[in-house]
Design a protein around this motif. Sequence first.
Motif, PDB file in Angstrom:
ATOM      1  N   GLU A  28      53.474  36.113  44.309  1.00  0.00           N
ATOM      2  CA  GLU A  28      52.221  36.864  44.216  1.00  0.00           C
ATOM      3  C   GLU A  28      52.484  38.055  43.295  1.00  0.00           C
ATOM      4  N   THR A  62      50.078  40.651  42.283  1.00  0.00           N
ATOM      5  CA  THR A  62      49.446  41.921  42.637  1.00  0.00           C
ATOM      6  C   THR A  62      48.876  41.834  44.045  1.00  0.00           C
ATOM      7  N   GLU A 101      45.986  42.824  44.816  1.00  0.00           N
ATOM      8  CA  GLU A 101      44.584  42.422  44.695  1.00  0.00           C
ATOM      9  C   GLU A 101      44.458  40.898  44.667  1.00  0.00           C
ATOM     10  N   ILE A 102      45.344  40.247  43.912  1.00  0.00           N
ATOM     11  CA  ILE A 102      45.314  38.785  43.843  1.00  0.00           C
ATOM     12  C   ILE A 102      45.639  38.196  45.215  1.00  0.00           C
ATOM     13  N   LYS A 128      42.968  35.986  48.256  1.00  0.00           N
ATOM     14  CA  LYS A 128      43.175  34.630  48.778  1.00  0.00           C
ATOM     15  C   LYS A 128      42.965  34.540  50.280  1.00  0.00           C
ATOM     16  N   SER A 185      39.153  39.448  52.498  1.00  0.00           N
ATOM     17  CA  SER A 185      39.849  40.091  51.383  1.00  0.00           C
ATOM     18  C   SER A 185      39.670  41.600  51.382  1.00  0.00           C
ATOM     19  N   LYS A 217      47.637  43.816  33.446  1.00  0.00           N
ATOM     20  CA  LYS A 217      47.111  42.765  34.335  1.00  0.00           C
ATOM     21  C   LYS A 217      46.739  41.529  33.520  1.00  0.00           C
TER      22      LYS A 217
END
Length: 349
Positions: A110, A112, A114-115, A119, A132, A250
């Motif tokens: 993973e 970040t 945020e990413i 999920k 999230s 990013k």
Amino acid sequence: MKKKIILGILAVIIAAAAFIGYTLFKPAVSNKKDSYFYIRTGDDVASVKKNLVSQQYISGGSFDMVCKFLKYKKAKPGRYKLQDGMSLYKLVKMLRSGSQAEVKMVINKERTKEIFAGKIGTGKKYDLECDSLQMINFMNNNDSLKKYGVDSNTVMSIVMPYTYNLKWNSNPGKIFQQFYTAYQKFWTDERKVKADSLHLTALQVISLASIVEEETNKKADKFNIASTYLNRVRIGMKLQADPTVKFALKNFALKRVTGVHLKTDSPYNTYMYAGIPPGPICTPSPESIDAVLNAPKTEYLYFVASHKFDGSSVFTTNFGDHLKYARLYQQELTRRMDSASKAKQKPAE
């Protein structure tokens, strides 16, 4: 007469027992799609019945009677796997015990928070009750993270690439407690001693390992890459790691880092700022962390991807040799990109 009455009563009792037994144990659940049934936090038994019926798992008849028989009075949130054809007795017994189907969270890489947070949620990759927004808010809250020894920059350090079995209704705090337990287990006394010998904290080791992770997939090169960066840290030289620039932008699909990218003002831009970045740029594998902790003693200060494009790196101790190999790599990269571009423009025969 008395005998007839007794026999009549027995017949009624047997018939009632047979009816109750049939009601309890006959096939009652329909789940042909092999789906999950969810009980959300705050649901009561009445809403459980309503949802079971509306989602066509059961018809609803006799459910109340079975609940009363098994003393099912409090709904337990969770994700439940209902077997097609199971009886009301087995269904209510499972719901009463809270025997939910765990969520398998497989962490690979993973990049970040945020990413990662994106999920999480019902129906997403990590099928959980929390969503999230709840997760990213937790990961940005330094007060919540303090107990784990991390902050909003270093939070991904404890999200180690393992497989975790979670309850569907786990909140972010419970999820991170499992991460932290695995993290503590990994950081044995031996590994802590090795980090101390490098004059680095465990979090700094992980940040450095995350750069190593992004630099190569070749396990044999990880140790020399780690050694190169440790040498730079030791003499106060900037790390100048391309993956940190991609992280700052990013833009993880960026093929070639150029001068314009190096002007990005970010504490993660190691061309602009010296030292180890304030947090990891991905979740490094245990192998990459151990490569830092067990890096060999070398005099390497530079490395570049080999112009052979075989995944290996070329390590050098001086800038002159580094420029020579870097030039070879850039020439080969340009040649390959030009060839690919011409192939796309070539009309079909």
